[in-house]
Write an enzyme that holds these catalytic residues in place. Structure first.
Site, short mmCIF file in Angstrom:
data_model
loop_
_atom_site.label_atom_id
_atom_site.label_comp_id
_atom_site.label_asym_id
_atom_site.label_seq_id
_atom_site.Cartn_x
_atom_site.Cartn_y
_atom_site.Cartn_z
N GLY A 3 42.18 28.36 41.17
CA GLY A 3 41.71 27.85 40.18
C GLY A 3 42.55 26.27 39.59
O GLY A 3 41.99 25.40 39.77
N SER A 4 43.86 26.81 39.90
CA SER A 4 44.64 25.71 39.17
C SER A 4 44.81 24.37 40.75
O SER A 4 45.25 23.50 40.08
CB SER A 4 45.98 26.15 39.09
OG SER A 4 46.32 26.55 40.29
N ASP A 24 46.61 33.41 48.46
CA ASP A 24 45.36 33.67 48.02
C ASP A 24 44.00 33.39 48.02
O ASP A 24 44.12 32.92 49.46
CB ASP A 24 44.81 32.01 47.01
CG ASP A 24 44.60 31.98 45.68
OD1 ASP A 24 44.09 33.21 45.16
OD2 ASP A 24 45.28 31.57 44.80
N CYS A 41 47.13 30.18 36.22
CA CYS A 41 46.56 30.31 37.07
C CYS A 41 45.30 30.44 37.17
O CYS A 41 44.72 31.28 35.93
CB CYS A 41 46.89 32.06 37.33
SG CYS A 41 46.39 32.60 39.22
N GLY A 42 44.43 30.19 37.59
CA GLY A 42 42.89 29.94 37.41
C GLY A 42 41.91 31.11 37.67
O GLY A 42 41.33 31.47 36.79
N HIS A 43 42.68 32.03 38.39
CA HIS A 43 41.63 32.91 39.15
C HIS A 43 41.90 33.68 37.92
O HIS A 43 41.15 34.75 37.36
CB HIS A 43 41.55 33.43 39.98
CG HIS A 43 42.98 34.53 40.36
ND1 HIS A 43 44.99 34.56 40.29
CD2 HIS A 43 42.86 35.38 40.70
CE1 HIS A 43 44.65 35.30 40.87
NE2 HIS A 43 44.15 35.83 40.44
#
Length: 348
Positions: A268-269, A263, A101-103
């Site tokens: 991010g991902s 989201d 999870c990028g965020h």
């Protein structure tokens, strides 16, 4: 005038959970500070499996109503099993447990610096190595005047899994999608395919289309990942504005993942996977920075492919994503044994 007293809970039975809440581009992250069981397992994937099978109550209590909501996102910090890792993390959401999870990485970078989980912070950047179920993510947190700020991170190898895949989507007919991996697998399709716009169409319409695409891809396309079968699942569908060729102008998308969870950030991902897809198609070059806009909130991430690599037999790239997270609060939650809704619930 006496200083105001901090609110105190009256005596209660049941456990207490302490959390810090943050958001990145509008997407929440609830970080568990205390009260959670220590996951068993040697590797982080084993810990993820253990929590899913033995402590799923934690996810439901913190993500579901009345303490959360169907679009809440969470992080449980665990010891990493890689020597370089400063921290390990398990991600949780309304359906289960993600691999990346990028965020959350952007938020956890700040959190790790501010809460002393790395060596003494120093400017202009402090490195934080975060082990995720998908692998080790290297984050770099800007640090000026004793304050943490924006975060950039470098992904695990990201790659295009399949392009121009035709799937039969009930209610929509044959739809052509791309599938790419950026720590998690996503299906990508232009919202225009369905007569929609990622920034102006009703969220409900975007969710319905994305959920239908996700279920169809899951049923008709078999995914695999060279490192582990635990990584080989479709996390969601990302609707785009179709602007995949390089431009200095932002390109918009919206990600619908897990159980129709929306989201709020540019994802991010998802940005990682979309960059890998664009690079695979020859639409961008190494070090070309693209700006990604959330169709939900208008918040921005930037991303670029920084080097070529391999993931098994897949030609892959390492992607750098940048964003900014903010604190929103800190809370203590209780679970009273006589509460019939203590385990949480979701409205659909």
């Amino acid at each position: 005038m006496a200083a105001p007293r901090l609110p105190q809970l009256p005596p209660h039975d049941g456990p207490m959970l302490s959390v810090v809440d943050m958001h990145t581009g509008g997407e929440p992250l609830r970080i568990v500070l205390s009260g959670a069981p220590a996951p068993e397992g040697r590797t982080i994937l084993e810990k993820r499996r253990w929590v899913r099978e033995n402590a799923d109550w934690l996810r439901k209590v913190l993500m579901f109503e009345p303490r959360g909501h169907r679009d809440m996102y969470g992080a449980l910090l665990v010891p990493g099993d890689e020597e370089e890792a400063n921290i390990g993390v398990l991600f949780m959401h309304n359906e289960g447990y993600s691999t990346m999870c990028g965020h959350a990485i952007v938020a956890l970078g700040r959190f790790a610096v501010d809460y002393g989980l790395v060596n003494a912070a120093q400017g202009p950047e402090t490195a934080v190595n975060i082990q995720c179920p998908c692998g080790l993510i290297r984050a770099y947190v800007s640090y000026t005047g004793g304050r943490s700020g924006s975060v950039r991170f470098r992904s695990v190898p990201a790659f295009a899994f399949a392009t121009d895949v035709t799937v039969d989507v009930p209610g929509y007919g044959k739809v052509v999608v791309d599938i790419a991996y950026g720590g998690a697998f996503y299906a990508f399709v232009s919202a225009e395919t369905f007569g929609l716009d990622v920034c102006s169409s009703r969220t409900r319409d975007l969710v319905d289309v994305s959920a239908a695409v996700t279920e169809s891809v899951k049923a008709q396309v078999k995914l695999n990942h060279p490192d582990s079968d635990d990584l080989a699942f479709l996390y969601g569908t990302i609707l785009t504005d179709g602007k995949d060729s390089y431009s200095e102008e932002p390109t918009a998308n919206i990600c619908i993942f897990a159980e129709s969870q929306v989201d709020r950030s540019p994802t991010g991902s998802g940005v990682t996977a979309r960059i890998a897809l664009q690079y695979h198609k020859g639409l961008i070059q190494l070090e070309q920075i693209r700006t990604f806009k959330s169709g939900a909130t208008g918040s921005l991430f930037t991303g670029k492919a920084v080097k070529e690599t391999l993931c098994g037999n897949f030609k892959a790239v390492v992607v750098e994503v940048s964003g900014q997270a903010y604190y929103t609060g800190a809370s203590s939650f209780v679970i009273e044994n006589k509460d019939s809704l203590k385990d949480g619930f979701l409205l659909k």
